[in-house]
Design a protein around this motif. Structure first.
Motif, PDB file in Angstrom:
ATOM      1  N   GLU A   2       3.359   3.286  -3.702  1.00 41.71           N
ATOM      2  CA  GLU A   2       3.073   2.355  -2.618  1.00 41.71           C
ATOM      3  C   GLU A   2       1.592   1.988  -2.635  1.00 41.71           C
ATOM      4  OE1 GLU A   2       3.517   2.325   2.259  1.00 41.71           O
ATOM      5  OE2 GLU A   2       3.480   4.247   1.200  1.00 41.71           O
ATOM      6  N   ILE A   3       1.302   0.686  -2.488  1.00 45.54           N
ATOM      7  CA  ILE A   3      -0.079   0.213  -2.350  1.00 45.54           C
ATOM      8  C   ILE A   3      -0.325   0.002  -0.861  1.00 45.54           C
ATOM      9  CG2 ILE A   3      -1.753  -1.611  -2.890  1.00 45.54           C
ATOM     10  CD1 ILE A   3      -0.872  -0.251  -5.429  1.00 45.54           C
ATOM     11  N   LYS A   4      -1.389   0.618  -0.342  1.00 43.65           N
ATOM     12  CA  LYS A   4      -1.704   0.423   1.074  1.00 43.65           C
ATOM     13  C   LYS A   4      -3.211   0.459   1.301  1.00 43.65           C
ATOM     14  CE  LYS A   4      -0.676   5.235   2.243  1.00 43.65           C
ATOM     15  NZ  LYS A   4       0.145   6.126   3.069  1.00 43.65           N
ATOM     16  N   PRO A   5      -3.666  -0.198   2.379  1.00 47.40           N
ATOM     17  CA  PRO A   5      -5.095  -0.173   2.702  1.00 47.40           C
ATOM     18  C   PRO A   5      -5.560   1.254   2.950  1.00 47.40           C
ATOM     19  CG  PRO A   5      -3.947  -1.806   4.041  1.00 47.40           C
ATOM     20  CD  PRO A   5      -2.893  -0.998   3.342  1.00 47.40           C
ATOM     21  N   MET A   6      -6.800   1.511   2.577  1.00 48.55           N
ATOM     22  CA  MET A   6      -7.394   2.835   2.794  1.00 48.55           C
ATOM     23  C   MET A   6      -8.342   2.762   3.974  1.00 48.55           C
ATOM     24  SD  MET A   6      -7.936   3.972  -1.168  1.00 48.55           S
ATOM     25  CE  MET A   6      -8.660   5.550  -0.770  1.00 48.55           C
ATOM     26  N   ASN A   7      -8.286   3.755   4.816  1.00 51.12           N
ATOM     27  CA  ASN A   7      -9.114   3.826   6.011  1.00 51.12           C
ATOM     28  C   ASN A   7     -10.507   4.352   5.636  1.00 51.12           C
ATOM     29  OD1 ASN A   7     -10.317   4.422   8.464  1.00 51.12           O
ATOM     30  ND2 ASN A   7      -8.381   5.041   9.400  1.00 51.12           N
ATOM     31  N   ILE A  63     -13.669  -3.096   1.678  1.00 54.79           N
ATOM     32  CA  ILE A  63     -12.251  -2.853   1.904  1.00 54.79           C
ATOM     33  C   ILE A  63     -11.723  -2.135   0.671  1.00 54.79           C
ATOM     34  CG2 ILE A  63     -11.914  -4.851   3.405  1.00 54.79           C
ATOM     35  CD1 ILE A  63     -10.391  -5.966   0.778  1.00 54.79           C
ATOM     36  N   ALA A  64     -10.651  -1.388   0.840  1.00 47.99           N
ATOM     37  CA  ALA A  64     -10.095  -0.653  -0.293  1.00 47.99           C
ATOM     38  C   ALA A  64      -8.591  -0.532  -0.149  1.00 47.99           C
ATOM     39  CB  ALA A  64     -10.729   0.728  -0.396  1.00 47.99           C
ATOM     40  N   PHE A  65      -7.949  -0.431  -1.287  1.00 48.37           N
ATOM     41  CA  PHE A  65      -6.509  -0.223  -1.353  1.00 48.37           C
ATOM     42  C   PHE A  65      -6.260   0.951  -2.282  1.00 48.37           C
ATOM     43  CE2 PHE A  65      -7.093  -4.617  -0.267  1.00 48.37           C
ATOM     44  CZ  PHE A  65      -6.166  -4.798   0.757  1.00 48.37           C
ATOM     45  N   GLY A  66      -5.305   1.764  -1.901  1.00 44.22           N
ATOM     46  CA  GLY A  66      -4.931   2.902  -2.721  1.00 44.22           C
ATOM     47  C   GLY A  66      -3.503   2.762  -3.204  1.00 44.22           C
ATOM     48  N   ALA A  67      -3.254   3.297  -4.366  1.00 42.21           N
ATOM     49  CA  ALA A  67      -1.905   3.428  -4.891  1.00 42.21           C
ATOM     50  C   ALA A  67      -1.513   4.886  -4.672  1.00 42.21           C
ATOM     51  CB  ALA A  67      -1.865   3.074  -6.374  1.00 42.21           C
ATOM     52  N   GLY A  75      -4.373   5.751  -7.699  1.00 39.38           N
ATOM     53  CA  GLY A  75      -5.169   4.593  -8.092  1.00 39.38           C
ATOM     54  C   GLY A  75      -5.917   4.051  -6.904  1.00 39.38           C
ATOM     55  N   TYR A  76      -6.971   3.286  -7.188  1.00 43.63           N
ATOM     56  CA  TYR A  76      -7.874   2.871  -6.120  1.00 43.63           C
ATOM     57  C   TYR A  76      -8.575   1.588  -6.526  1.00 43.63           C
ATOM     58  CZ  TYR A  76     -12.342   3.274  -3.528  1.00 43.63           C
ATOM     59  OH  TYR A  76     -13.450   3.056  -2.750  1.00 43.63           O
ATOM     60  N   ALA A  77      -8.711   0.671  -5.562  1.00 46.35           N
ATOM     61  CA  ALA A  77      -9.505  -0.542  -5.769  1.00 46.35           C
ATOM     62  C   ALA A  77     -10.325  -0.775  -4.509  1.00 46.35           C
ATOM     63  CB  ALA A  77      -8.620  -1.742  -6.054  1.00 46.35           C
ATOM     64  N   GLU A  78     -11.570  -1.160  -4.710  1.00 46.12           N
ATOM     65  CA  GLU A  78     -12.506  -1.341  -3.596  1.00 46.12           C
ATOM     66  C   GLU A  78     -13.349  -2.576  -3.878  1.00 46.12           C
ATOM     67  OE1 GLU A  78     -15.373   1.937  -1.918  1.00 46.12           O
ATOM     68  OE2 GLU A  78     -16.212   1.080  -3.763  1.00 46.12           O
ATOM     69  N   GLY A  79     -13.656  -3.306  -2.832  1.00 47.94           N
ATOM     70  CA  GLY A  79     -14.504  -4.476  -3.005  1.00 47.94           C
ATOM     71  C   GLY A  79     -15.109  -4.920  -1.694  1.00 47.94           C
TER      72      GLY A  79
END
Length: 173
Positions: A2-7, A63-67, A75-79
């Motif tokens: 699941e991909i979801k926003p990270m707090n 903002i960031a999203f985690g897998a 997994g992780y993406a941040e920008g």
């Protein structure tokens, strides 16, 4: 998965290490009228890594999203938007679990970053990688990014000799 926003309050400042393997590097050399870029294979694969933190303090409203898989971050993406030049910078995108690479997770994280950039009305999305991170460069190219610049001495005075030159890649939106 699941991909979801990270707090931010749950992750800000926590350290992580990203690992990758490279079989070669892009050699960027000065020549009479500019620069030359050649791919150079290595004799044997080399393991590389770097340390970073989630939600780095230098980012402007990140903002960031985690897998996540079974509650585990794989997994992780941040920008964040760079308001001074209307570009959205991806500061990190990585798949921590090596067994999950090339399974589409990075693409899904990239899609979330592109949506965030478009929502912020960015004119362009940009990121940094290293000349020795050939798999990342191939992934970014597959996602429509192109080399827009480089810095021969961003990390140290011996970056060219270490085959680890900062490459900027970008995609117009």
């Amino acid at each position: 998965m699941e991909i979801k926003p990270m707090n931010k309050s749950d992750y800000a400042g926590k350290k992580f290490t990203a690992h990758y393997t490279t079989n070669g590097y892009y050699d960027i050399c000065t020549v009479k009228d500019g620069f030359r870029i050649n791919y150079m294979p290595l004799d044997a694969p080399v393991e590389k890594s770097f340390d970073d933190v989630f939600f780095g303090e230098w980012l402007e409203n990140p903002i960031a999203f985690g897998a996540f898989e079974d509650g585990r971050l794989i997994g992780y993406a941040e920008g964040s938007m760079e308001t001074w030049n209307k570009r959205f910078r991806i500061s990190n995108i990585c798949i921590f679990d090596k067994t999950k690479r090339s399974s589409g997770i990075g693409t899904r994280l990239m899609e979330e970053m592109l949506k965030a950039a478009q929502s912020a009305q960015a004119r362009m999305i940009v990121l940094e990688t290293q000349s020795c991170n050939e798999n990342a460069i191939a992934f970014y190219k597959k996602n429509g990014f192109a080399v827009i610049g480089f810095d021969l001495y961003s990390y140290s005075n011996t970056d060219p000799e270490q085959h680890e030159i900062r490459i900027e890649m970008g995609k117009m939106l």
